[in-house]
Design a protein around this motif. Sequence first.
Motif, PDB file in Angstrom:
ATOM      1  N   LEU A 120       0.847  -1.186   0.000  1.00 33.93           N
ATOM      2  CA  LEU A 120       0.000   0.000   0.000  1.00 33.93           C
ATOM      3  C   LEU A 120       0.886   1.241   0.000  1.00 33.93           C
ATOM      4  CD1 LEU A 120      -3.071   0.599   0.135  1.00 33.93           C
ATOM      5  CD2 LEU A 120      -2.794   0.820   2.601  1.00 33.93           C
ATOM      6  N   ASN A 121       0.700   2.107  -0.975  1.00 30.00           N
ATOM      7  CA  ASN A 121       1.458   3.350  -1.071  1.00 30.00           C
ATOM      8  C   ASN A 121       0.493   4.527  -1.017  1.00 30.00           C
ATOM      9  OD1 ASN A 121       4.429   2.899  -1.685  1.00 30.00           O
ATOM     10  ND2 ASN A 121       3.446   1.461  -3.086  1.00 30.00           N
ATOM     11  N   TRP A 122       0.779   5.473  -0.162  1.00 27.62           N
ATOM     12  CA  TRP A 122      -0.046   6.670  -0.008  1.00 27.62           C
ATOM     13  C   TRP A 122       0.582   7.778  -0.835  1.00 27.62           C
ATOM     14  CZ3 TRP A 122      -4.435   6.094   2.899  1.00 27.62           C
ATOM     15  CH2 TRP A 122      -4.490   4.963   3.714  1.00 27.62           C
ATOM     16  N   VAL A 123      -0.190   8.403  -1.703  1.00 29.18           N
ATOM     17  CA  VAL A 123       0.319   9.454  -2.586  1.00 29.18           C
ATOM     18  C   VAL A 123      -0.092  10.815  -2.028  1.00 29.18           C
ATOM     19  CG1 VAL A 123       0.366  10.328  -4.956  1.00 29.18           C
ATOM     20  CG2 VAL A 123       0.096   7.865  -4.540  1.00 29.18           C
ATOM     21  N   GLY A 124       0.876  11.743  -2.032  1.00 29.05           N
ATOM     22  CA  GLY A 124       0.591  13.092  -1.557  1.00 29.05           C
ATOM     23  C   GLY A 124       0.136  13.093  -0.104  1.00 29.05           C
ATOM     24  N   SER A 125      -0.925  13.832   0.169  1.00 29.13           N
ATOM     25  CA  SER A 125      -1.420  13.988   1.544  1.00 29.13           C
ATOM     26  C   SER A 125      -2.495  12.972   1.904  1.00 29.13           C
ATOM     27  CB  SER A 125      -1.998  15.401   1.709  1.00 29.13           C
ATOM     28  OG  SER A 125      -3.115  15.567   0.850  1.00 29.13           O
ATOM     29  N   SER A 126      -2.684  11.936   1.061  1.00 23.87           N
ATOM     30  CA  SER A 126      -3.809  11.014   1.258  1.00 23.87           C
ATOM     31  C   SER A 126      -3.813  10.350   2.640  1.00 23.87           C
ATOM     32  CB  SER A 126      -3.867   9.964   0.148  1.00 23.87           C
ATOM     33  OG  SER A 126      -2.686   9.209   0.100  1.00 23.87           O
ATOM     34  N   GLN A 185      -5.603  -4.850  -0.845  1.00 29.80           N
ATOM     35  CA  GLN A 185      -4.247  -5.396  -0.784  1.00 29.80           C
ATOM     36  C   GLN A 185      -4.245  -6.905  -1.011  1.00 29.80           C
ATOM     37  OE1 GLN A 185      -3.138  -3.313   3.101  1.00 29.80           O
ATOM     38  NE2 GLN A 185      -1.164  -3.606   2.092  1.00 29.80           N
ATOM     39  N   GLN A 186      -5.321  -7.558  -0.618  1.00 28.69           N
ATOM     40  CA  GLN A 186      -5.436  -9.007  -0.764  1.00 28.69           C
ATOM     41  C   GLN A 186      -5.996  -9.408  -2.129  1.00 28.69           C
ATOM     42  OE1 GLN A 186      -7.944  -9.709   2.633  1.00 28.69           O
ATOM     43  NE2 GLN A 186      -6.216  -9.980   4.015  1.00 28.69           N
ATOM     44  N   GLY A 187      -6.176  -8.418  -3.011  1.00 29.58           N
ATOM     45  CA  GLY A 187      -6.657  -8.719  -4.352  1.00 29.58           C
ATOM     46  C   GLY A 187      -8.169  -8.793  -4.474  1.00 29.58           C
ATOM     47  N   THR A 217      -5.751   3.179  -7.011  1.00 27.67           N
ATOM     48  CA  THR A 217      -5.581   2.481  -8.289  1.00 27.67           C
ATOM     49  C   THR A 217      -4.994   1.103  -8.058  1.00 27.67           C
ATOM     50  OG1 THR A 217      -4.671   2.557 -10.533  1.00 27.67           O
ATOM     51  CG2 THR A 217      -3.294   3.497  -8.804  1.00 27.67           C
ATOM     52  N   VAL A 218      -5.480   0.163  -8.838  1.00 29.69           N
ATOM     53  CA  VAL A 218      -4.972  -1.210  -8.829  1.00 29.69           C
ATOM     54  C   VAL A 218      -4.334  -1.524 -10.184  1.00 29.69           C
ATOM     55  CG1 VAL A 218      -6.551  -2.075  -7.073  1.00 29.69           C
ATOM     56  CG2 VAL A 218      -7.266  -2.085  -9.469  1.00 29.69           C
ATOM     57  N   LYS A 219      -3.857  -0.474 -10.824  1.00 28.55           N
ATOM     58  CA  LYS A 219      -3.257  -0.594 -12.154  1.00 28.55           C
ATOM     59  C   LYS A 219      -1.973  -1.423 -12.142  1.00 28.55           C
ATOM     60  CE  LYS A 219      -1.679   2.431 -15.852  1.00 28.55           C
ATOM     61  NZ  LYS A 219      -1.593   3.802 -16.323  1.00 28.55           N
ATOM     62  N   PHE A 220      -1.332  -1.526 -11.002  1.00 28.31           N
ATOM     63  CA  PHE A 220      -0.025  -2.167 -10.902  1.00 28.31           C
ATOM     64  C   PHE A 220      -0.151  -3.504 -10.179  1.00 28.31           C
ATOM     65  CE2 PHE A 220       0.163   2.455 -10.554  1.00 28.31           C
ATOM     66  CZ  PHE A 220       0.768   2.742 -11.766  1.00 28.31           C
ATOM     67  N   SER A 221       0.562  -4.496 -10.661  1.00 34.22           N
ATOM     68  CA  SER A 221       0.374  -5.869 -10.177  1.00 34.22           C
ATOM     69  C   SER A 221       0.680  -6.066  -8.697  1.00 34.22           C
ATOM     70  CB  SER A 221       1.222  -6.823 -11.012  1.00 34.22           C
ATOM     71  OG  SER A 221       2.593  -6.495 -10.868  1.00 34.22           O
ATOM     72  N   ASP A 222       1.668  -5.361  -8.164  1.00 33.39           N
ATOM     73  CA  ASP A 222       2.053  -5.622  -6.780  1.00 33.39           C
ATOM     74  C   ASP A 222       1.938  -4.414  -5.856  1.00 33.39           C
ATOM     75  OD1 ASP A 222       4.059  -4.499  -8.266  1.00 33.39           O
ATOM     76  OD2 ASP A 222       5.665  -5.725  -7.470  1.00 33.39           O
ATOM     77  N   PHE A 223       1.284  -3.355  -6.327  1.00 36.11           N
ATOM     78  CA  PHE A 223       1.111  -2.143  -5.530  1.00 36.11           C
ATOM     79  C   PHE A 223      -0.323  -1.647  -5.600  1.00 36.11           C
ATOM     80  CE2 PHE A 223       5.676  -1.853  -6.126  1.00 36.11           C
ATOM     81  CZ  PHE A 223       6.111  -1.332  -4.923  1.00 36.11           C
ATOM     82  N   VAL A 224      -0.776  -1.063  -4.502  1.00 32.99           N
ATOM     83  CA  VAL A 224      -2.020  -0.301  -4.464  1.00 32.99           C
ATOM     84  C   VAL A 224      -1.611   1.114  -4.089  1.00 32.99           C
ATOM     85  CG1 VAL A 224      -4.234   0.051  -3.312  1.00 32.99           C
ATOM     86  CG2 VAL A 224      -3.402  -2.277  -3.717  1.00 32.99           C
ATOM     87  N   TYR A 225      -1.947   2.071  -4.936  1.00 32.31           N
ATOM     88  CA  TYR A 225      -1.649   3.469  -4.636  1.00 32.31           C
ATOM     89  C   TYR A 225      -2.937   4.160  -4.213  1.00 32.31           C
ATOM     90  CZ  TYR A 225       2.968   3.123  -6.845  1.00 32.31           C
ATOM     91  OH  TYR A 225       4.261   2.791  -7.153  1.00 32.31           O
ATOM     92  N   VAL A 226      -2.940   4.720  -2.995  1.00 30.38           N
ATOM     93  CA  VAL A 226      -4.076   5.508  -2.524  1.00 30.38           C
ATOM     94  C   VAL A 226      -3.818   6.934  -3.018  1.00 30.38           C
ATOM     95  CG1 VAL A 226      -5.426   6.277  -0.549  1.00 30.38           C
ATOM     96  CG2 VAL A 226      -4.337   4.021  -0.512  1.00 30.38           C
ATOM     97  N   LEU A 227      -4.651   7.380  -3.935  1.00 33.23           N
ATOM     98  CA  LEU A 227      -4.417   8.633  -4.632  1.00 33.23           C
ATOM     99  C   LEU A 227      -4.988   9.857  -3.910  1.00 33.23           C
ATOM    100  CD1 LEU A 227      -5.297   7.323  -8.191  1.00 33.23           C
ATOM    101  CD2 LEU A 227      -3.010   7.556  -7.186  1.00 33.23           C
ATOM    102  N   HIS A 228      -6.139   9.687  -3.266  1.00 32.46           N
ATOM    103  CA  HIS A 228      -6.793  10.855  -2.675  1.00 32.46           C
ATOM    104  C   HIS A 228      -7.845  10.395  -1.672  1.00 32.46           C
ATOM    105  CE1 HIS A 228      -8.194  14.916  -2.282  1.00 32.46           C
ATOM    106  NE2 HIS A 228      -9.180  14.870  -3.161  1.00 32.46           N
TER     107      HIS A 228
END
Length: 123
Positions: A9-15, A38-40, A74-85
């Motif tokens: 799980l990756n948090w982007v910006g101030s999310s 995270q578990q798909g 976004t779940v665009k990436f196979s091994d990462f979840v980016y929390v955008l906002h």
Amino acid sequence: MDEKIDKELNWVGSSKDDIRGFPEDVKDDMGYALREVQQGKKPASAKPLKGFKGAGVLEIIEDYRTDTYRAVYTVKFSDFVYVLHCFQKKSKKGIETPKQDIQLIERRLKASEEHYAKSHKKG
């Protein structure tokens, strides 16, 4: 026993800071939903965000009292979840996401794509 490796799980910006300001019940529900991501899995409270076809951008929507809270990821990436906002919806135009929030999500999606490309260079 099939052990599945969770997506990071990756948090982007101030999310991450933004979600910390949500009511406890909302944080708990969104935290649980993000754990499912995270578990798909796709949480029951998640749906595709309009205007991002093919980008794998979804939003978790939680109503609390008279307010609505959203976490966009976004779940665009196979091994990462980016929390955008993460934000409290304040638009007076029904369910439409405010333009400034859409623009912020677009910028953060681009930043997550760049981060992913840099951290996953092959060779």
